[in-house]
Write an enzyme that holds these catalytic residues in place. Structure first.
Site, PDB file in Angstrom:
ATOM      1  N   ARG A 113     -38.510 -10.979  21.324  1.00  0.00           N
ATOM      2  CA  ARG A 113     -37.538  -9.935  20.989  1.00  0.00           C
ATOM      3  C   ARG A 113     -38.215  -8.659  20.504  1.00  0.00           C
ATOM      4  NH1 ARG A 113     -32.186 -12.586  18.135  1.00  0.00           N
ATOM      5  NH2 ARG A 113     -31.687 -13.920  19.880  1.00  0.00           N
ATOM      6  N   ARG A 116     -10.774 -11.662  22.894  1.00  0.00           N
ATOM      7  CA  ARG A 116     -10.932 -13.040  22.425  1.00  0.00           C
ATOM      8  C   ARG A 116     -10.004 -13.329  21.247  1.00  0.00           C
ATOM      9  NH1 ARG A 116     -16.763 -15.722  21.874  1.00  0.00           N
ATOM     10  NH2 ARG A 116     -16.824 -14.683  19.876  1.00  0.00           N
ATOM     11  N   ARG A 128     -11.254 -12.689  15.362  1.00  0.00           N
ATOM     12  CA  ARG A 128     -12.309 -12.832  14.352  1.00  0.00           C
ATOM     13  C   ARG A 128     -12.900 -11.473  13.998  1.00  0.00           C
ATOM     14  NH1 ARG A 128     -16.366 -17.106  16.774  1.00  0.00           N
ATOM     15  NH2 ARG A 128     -17.675 -15.324  16.345  1.00  0.00           N
ATOM     16  N   LYS A 160     -25.826 -15.575  28.498  1.00  0.00           N
ATOM     17  CA  LYS A 160     -27.253 -15.880  28.683  1.00  0.00           C
ATOM     18  C   LYS A 160     -27.571 -17.362  28.430  1.00  0.00           C
ATOM     19  CE  LYS A 160     -29.911 -14.145  25.500  1.00  0.00           C
ATOM     20  NZ  LYS A 160     -30.343 -15.252  24.641  1.00  0.00           N
ATOM     21  N   ARG A 204     -23.323  -4.689  17.375  1.00  0.00           N
ATOM     22  CA  ARG A 204     -24.215  -5.771  17.833  1.00  0.00           C
ATOM     23  C   ARG A 204     -24.890  -5.372  19.143  1.00  0.00           C
ATOM     24  NH1 ARG A 204     -20.515 -10.845  18.125  1.00  0.00           N
ATOM     25  NH2 ARG A 204     -22.328 -11.854  19.005  1.00  0.00           N
TER      26      ARG A 204
HETATM   27  P1  AMP Z   1     -29.537 -16.364  18.022  1.00  0.00           P
HETATM   28  O1  AMP Z   1     -29.061 -17.777  18.028  1.00  0.00           O
HETATM   29  O2  AMP Z   1     -30.352 -16.011  19.235  1.00  0.00           O
HETATM   30  O3  AMP Z   1     -28.419 -15.381  17.761  1.00  0.00           O
HETATM   31  O4  AMP Z   1     -30.540 -16.209  16.785  1.00  0.00           O
HETATM   32  C1  AMP Z   1     -30.142 -16.489  15.460  1.00  0.00           C
HETATM   33  C2  AMP Z   1     -31.091 -15.825  14.475  1.00  0.00           C
HETATM   34  O5  AMP Z   1     -32.405 -16.339  14.656  1.00  0.00           O
HETATM   35  C3  AMP Z   1     -31.247 -14.322  14.639  1.00  0.00           C
HETATM   36  O6  AMP Z   1     -30.236 -13.626  13.941  1.00  0.00           O
HETATM   37  C4  AMP Z   1     -32.615 -14.079  14.034  1.00  0.00           C
HETATM   38  O7  AMP Z   1     -32.537 -14.096  12.618  1.00  0.00           O
HETATM   39  C5  AMP Z   1     -33.376 -15.309  14.464  1.00  0.00           C
HETATM   40  N1  AMP Z   1     -34.103 -15.107  15.746  1.00  0.00           N
HETATM   41  C6  AMP Z   1     -33.791 -15.632  16.954  1.00  0.00           C
HETATM   42  N2  AMP Z   1     -34.691 -15.290  17.877  1.00  0.00           N
HETATM   43  C7  AMP Z   1     -35.622 -14.525  17.255  1.00  0.00           C
HETATM   44  C8  AMP Z   1     -36.805 -13.863  17.666  1.00  0.00           C
HETATM   45  N3  AMP Z   1     -37.264 -13.900  18.920  1.00  0.00           N
HETATM   46  N4  AMP Z   1     -37.497 -13.164  16.728  1.00  0.00           N
HETATM   47  C9  AMP Z   1     -37.085 -13.131  15.456  1.00  0.00           C
HETATM   48  N5  AMP Z   1     -35.986 -13.726  14.996  1.00  0.00           N
HETATM   49  C10 AMP Z   1     -35.244 -14.421  15.868  1.00  0.00           C
END
Ligand code: AMP
Length: 279
Positions: free
Chosen positions: A88, A122, A155, A13, A166
């Protein structure tokens, strides 16, 4: 052009969102990056968000919505924007609607078994961190890093059970938001079980269906990108019989190379001659 891009972990993505943003001149808002920036800058929102992020939990809606709203207000999004990792939750989608409208939601669709396959194949190097894939990018010798000859390993979070967890979490979290946009007639699924280029092409096709004029914009951007590469000045040809400065052991400004080295890579300035003051 106000877009949202959805896609499960390992569906590519982030790569696709960057490509679309570049070709369509859109502002790319990656929620995870925005949060990490706020944490690194130690802002009050960042400090609040950090403890949720450290636990892998979702940051409260009020914080993330505030960050997106601020980013949209302070950045140039004249041509539009692409949201990646936001919204989200249905709450976030509803609050987003209070300050901007979304035109199109694209969801990259990949069967979960294929994603599990991608992640379980991986391998990472213990020494230098280089990443391989046993099917798509195998190392020259099994389980040995091509780059540093370190041992390759799998990993913990690439293990099948963790990856499935996940993916389950993604589905539980995202499905209600996908339904939210589907009910409003804004959702398009794109087959993500293809090469990166092919998925990119299909995403663009979905965009052209809605905005046929975007095709010309992308063609222009692609031509500019290509021209940018081609317009690089050609490398200087070596002239037979004539030594270059490097071959003569001289740096760019004419200082001998060993003198440059002594100064830690920086050319040393000659000390200025100052006449002694008379007493
Ligand atoms: P990501 O880089 O997209 O995996 O996001 C890293 C972390 O940021 C996630 O594990 C959440 O803790 C937080 N996060 C990212 N996007 C959101 C969202 N739309 N709403 C709430 N928390 C978010």
């Amino acid at each position: 052009m106000r877009l949202v891009l959805f896609g499960p972990p390992m569906a590519g993505k982030g790569t696709q969102a960057s490509m679309l943003a570049e070709k369509l001149c859109l502002l790319h808002i990656a929620m995870g990056d925005l949060l990490r920036e706020a944490v690194a800058a130690n802002t009050s929102l960042g400090r609040k968000a950090k403890k949720y992020m450290d636990e892998g939990a979702l940051v409260p809606d009020a914080i993330v919505v505030g960050l997106v709203e601020g980013k949209l207000k302070t950045s140039n999004s004249e041509a539009g924007f692409i949201l990646d990792g936001f919204p989200r939750t249905v709450g976030q989608a509803e609050q987003l609607e209070q300050f901007t409208e979304i035109d199109l939601v694209l969801s990259i669709d990949v069967p979960f078994d294929r994603l599990v396959g991608r992640s379980t194949g991986r391998r990472s190097c213990r020494k230098c961190g280089a990443v391989y894939h046993i099917d798509f990018k195998p190392p020259r010798k099994p389980d040995i890093c091509d780059r540093c000859k370190g041992p390759l390993y799998r990993r913990d979070d690439d293990k099948e059970s963790v990856v499935r967890e996940r993916l389950r979490a993604y589905e539980a979290q995202t499905q209600p938001v996908i339904n939210y946009y589907d009910l409003r007639g804004k959702l398009r699924f794109v087959d993500g079980d293809k090469s990166i280029d092919e998925v990119g092409r299909r995403l663009l096709e979905a965009i052209y269906d809605k905005w046929p004029e975007a095709e010309a914009r992308v063609a222009k951007a692609e031509a500019a990108m290509k021209a940018g590469v081609e317009q690089k000045p050609p490398k200087k040809e070596a002239i037979p019989g004539i030594k270059t400065r490097r071959q003569q052991g001289r740096g760019r400004r004419g200082f001998p190379r060993d003198r440059k080295k002594k100064a830690g890579g920086q050319p040393q300035k000659k000390p200025r001659h100052r006449p002694k003051k008379k007493k």
